[in-house]
Design a protein around this motif. Sequence first.
Motif, mmCIF file in Angstrom:
data_model
loop_
_atom_site.group_PDB
_atom_site.id
_atom_site.type_symbol
_atom_site.label_atom_id
_atom_site.label_comp_id
_atom_site.label_asym_id
_atom_site.label_seq_id
_atom_site.Cartn_x
_atom_site.Cartn_y
_atom_site.Cartn_z
ATOM 1 N N CYS A 64 0.844 -1.204 0.000
ATOM 2 C CA CYS A 64 0.000 0.000 0.000
ATOM 3 C C CYS A 64 0.873 1.246 0.000
ATOM 4 C CB CYS A 64 -0.901 0.019 1.233
ATOM 5 S SG CYS A 64 -2.094 -1.314 1.335
ATOM 6 N N ASP A 65 0.834 1.988 -1.059
ATOM 7 C CA ASP A 65 1.507 3.278 -1.235
ATOM 8 C C ASP A 65 3.009 3.152 -1.470
ATOM 9 O OD1 ASP A 65 1.043 5.941 -1.700
ATOM 10 O OD2 ASP A 65 1.284 6.555 0.378
ATOM 11 N N ILE A 66 3.722 2.391 -0.637
ATOM 12 C CA ILE A 66 5.163 2.188 -0.794
ATOM 13 C C ILE A 66 5.535 0.926 -0.027
ATOM 14 C CG2 ILE A 66 5.872 3.538 1.231
ATOM 15 C CD1 ILE A 66 8.141 4.710 -0.591
ATOM 16 N N PRO A 67 6.504 0.146 -0.495
ATOM 17 C CA PRO A 67 6.903 -1.024 0.297
ATOM 18 C C PRO A 67 7.404 -0.605 1.678
ATOM 19 C CG PRO A 67 7.767 -1.191 -1.937
ATOM 20 C CD PRO A 67 7.216 0.203 -1.785
ATOM 21 N N SER A 68 6.938 -1.268 2.704
ATOM 22 C CA SER A 68 7.355 -0.928 4.062
ATOM 23 C C SER A 68 8.853 -1.125 4.220
ATOM 24 C CB SER A 68 6.607 -1.800 5.073
ATOM 25 O OG SER A 68 5.224 -1.523 5.048
ATOM 26 N N GLY A 69 9.509 -0.076 4.737
ATOM 27 C CA GLY A 69 10.955 -0.119 4.897
ATOM 28 C C GLY A 69 11.704 0.701 3.861
ATOM 29 N N ILE A 70 10.976 1.300 2.931
ATOM 30 C CA ILE A 70 11.592 2.151 1.906
ATOM 31 C C ILE A 70 11.339 3.615 2.251
ATOM 32 C CG2 ILE A 70 11.518 2.848 -0.524
ATOM 33 C CD1 ILE A 70 12.849 0.145 -0.094
ATOM 34 N N ASP A 71 12.396 4.429 2.210
ATOM 35 C CA ASP A 71 12.266 5.867 2.433
ATOM 36 C C ASP A 71 11.508 6.479 1.250
ATOM 37 O OD1 ASP A 71 13.093 8.763 2.127
ATOM 38 O OD2 ASP A 71 14.108 8.319 4.015
ATOM 39 N N GLY A 72 10.426 7.172 1.542
ATOM 40 C CA GLY A 72 9.580 7.709 0.479
ATOM 41 C C GLY A 72 10.216 8.791 -0.358
ATOM 42 N N ALA A 121 15.866 4.826 -0.116
ATOM 43 C CA ALA A 121 16.807 4.038 0.689
ATOM 44 C C ALA A 121 16.072 2.917 1.414
ATOM 45 C CB ALA A 121 17.509 4.932 1.703
ATOM 46 N N VAL A 122 16.747 1.781 1.539
ATOM 47 C CA VAL A 122 16.225 0.666 2.316
ATOM 48 C C VAL A 122 16.596 0.909 3.779
ATOM 49 C CG1 VAL A 122 16.272 -1.825 2.681
ATOM 50 C CG2 VAL A 122 16.471 -0.902 0.366
ATOM 51 N N LEU A 123 15.589 1.013 4.622
ATOM 52 C CA LEU A 123 15.808 1.347 6.031
ATOM 53 C C LEU A 123 16.032 0.065 6.827
ATOM 54 C CD1 LEU A 123 13.039 4.083 6.222
ATOM 55 C CD2 LEU A 123 15.516 4.444 6.084
ATOM 56 N N GLY A 124 17.220 -0.488 6.656
ATOM 57 C CA GLY A 124 17.555 -1.764 7.290
ATOM 58 C C GLY A 124 17.122 -2.914 6.417
ATOM 59 N N LEU A 171 10.002 5.675 -5.003
ATOM 60 C CA LEU A 171 9.650 4.492 -5.793
ATOM 61 C C LEU A 171 10.487 4.371 -7.058
ATOM 62 C CD1 LEU A 171 5.755 4.603 -5.503
ATOM 63 C CD2 LEU A 171 7.309 2.975 -4.406
ATOM 64 N N GLY A 172 11.164 5.440 -7.422
ATOM 65 C CA GLY A 172 11.896 5.414 -8.685
ATOM 66 C C GLY A 172 13.391 5.509 -8.540
ATOM 67 N N GLN A 173 13.913 5.432 -7.321
ATOM 68 C CA GLN A 173 15.353 5.547 -7.125
ATOM 69 C C GLN A 173 15.789 4.714 -5.925
ATOM 70 O OE1 GLN A 173 16.359 9.638 -6.237
ATOM 71 N NE2 GLN A 173 14.596 9.904 -4.898
ATOM 72 N N GLY A 174 17.093 4.516 -5.814
ATOM 73 C CA GLY A 174 17.635 3.745 -4.707
ATOM 74 C C GLY A 174 17.051 2.352 -4.663
ATOM 75 N N GLY A 175 16.948 1.805 -3.454
ATOM 76 C CA GLY A 175 16.369 0.474 -3.304
ATOM 77 C C GLY A 175 14.900 0.432 -3.659
ATOM 78 N N GLY A 176 14.227 1.579 -3.562
ATOM 79 C CA GLY A 176 12.810 1.612 -3.860
ATOM 80 C C GLY A 176 12.478 1.147 -5.262
ATOM 81 N N GLU A 221 13.967 -1.083 -6.946
ATOM 82 C CA GLU A 221 14.081 -2.539 -6.985
ATOM 83 C C GLU A 221 12.981 -3.221 -6.183
ATOM 84 O OE1 GLU A 221 17.095 -6.019 -5.276
ATOM 85 O OE2 GLU A 221 17.730 -3.929 -5.280
ATOM 86 N N TYR A 222 12.619 -2.644 -5.051
ATOM 87 C CA TYR A 222 11.702 -3.309 -4.122
ATOM 88 C C TYR A 222 10.232 -3.084 -4.457
ATOM 89 C CZ TYR A 222 15.368 -4.585 -0.746
ATOM 90 O OH TYR A 222 16.464 -5.133 -0.127
ATOM 91 N N ALA A 223 9.917 -2.073 -5.259
ATOM 92 C CA ALA A 223 8.511 -1.712 -5.485
ATOM 93 C C ALA A 223 7.789 -2.643 -6.450
ATOM 94 C CB ALA A 223 8.420 -0.281 -5.996
ATOM 95 N N GLY A 224 8.515 -3.393 -7.266
ATOM 96 C CA GLY A 224 7.858 -4.207 -8.283
ATOM 97 C C GLY A 224 7.186 -3.318 -9.319
ATOM 98 N N THR A 225 6.026 -3.746 -9.782
ATOM 99 C CA THR A 225 5.254 -2.931 -10.720
ATOM 100 C C THR A 225 4.492 -1.867 -9.941
ATOM 101 O OG1 THR A 225 4.986 -4.814 -12.218
ATOM 102 C CG2 THR A 225 3.465 -2.955 -12.491
ATOM 103 N N VAL A 226 4.662 -0.610 -10.334
ATOM 104 C CA VAL A 226 4.019 0.498 -9.624
ATOM 105 C C VAL A 226 2.759 0.934 -10.362
ATOM 106 C CG1 VAL A 226 4.266 2.867 -8.802
ATOM 107 C CG2 VAL A 226 6.209 1.285 -8.660
ATOM 108 N N GLU A 227 1.674 1.004 -9.616
ATOM 109 C CA GLU A 227 0.390 1.445 -10.155
ATOM 110 C C GLU A 227 -0.044 2.686 -9.374
ATOM 111 O OE1 GLU A 227 -4.210 -0.223 -10.043
ATOM 112 O OE2 GLU A 227 -2.552 -1.648 -10.078
ATOM 113 N N VAL A 228 -0.242 3.792 -10.075
ATOM 114 C CA VAL A 228 -0.698 5.022 -9.423
ATOM 115 C C VAL A 228 -2.225 5.053 -9.460
ATOM 116 C CG1 VAL A 228 -0.601 7.534 -9.399
ATOM 117 C CG2 VAL A 228 1.399 6.219 -10.135
#
Length: 226
Positions: free
Chosen positions: A163-171, A175-178, A196-201, A203-210
């Motif tokens: 929901c909105d952003i993967p938990s643990g990703i800085d919005g 950055a991956v927060l641990g 969602l478009g940079q850093g670990g985000g 990679e971790y977000a998968g397919t993003v749907e707005v």
Amino acid sequence: MCILASTSQMKELDRTAIEDWKISSLWLMERAAGAVADRVARLTPKDALGKRIAVFCGPGNNGGDGIAAAGILLKEGYEVRVYLVGNREKMTPDSRAMEQKLQEAGGRLEAYAPTQPPQQEWTRSSSCIIDALFGVGLKRPITGDFLSAVRQMNEAECPVVSCDIPSGIDGDTGAVLGEAVRADWTVTFTCSKYGLGQGGGKEYAGTVEVAPIGIPEELIREFFAR
């Protein structure tokens, strides 16, 4: 209309919509939850043999999105278990309102117990998982039961929808927060987020749907034209 937004911009845009434009925060939450539930339904058709859904919720409004999505899926015939990770006393008023609706739909918000075998088995056998632990405002590493929940979601073999952003990703920075949830899909609300478009985000977000959730385009255009 696809606009990139920072966490502070999204907080102010939501505040403007609710306080100045008098748009119900519960209505916005239900619209957000509907978009998440729709994505889960597309990944897990109701006529599929396995239609178990596990929902991991924090006590904030991101958790409220997950609770509301669980209620929608229950009404649509899915088998859903909803876990509250963290302190129940910290639940926001909107999250508590969505818990009431979940109960009316026949569901229950369970306290998350990382070592409880029935919860572990349900998650392992789920057809899809909803990640609603943290929203875009998280700025510290995930620890404790939240970290256990992130790991449990990442170990599952089924799709994970955040929901909105993967938990643990800085919005803001991505950055991956641990550690963070590795989502297959991220349903983000109103605007895409820088993280969602940079850093670990990225990679971790998968397919993003707005997903639009009811904030008028007129307001969005005015806000970002300032």
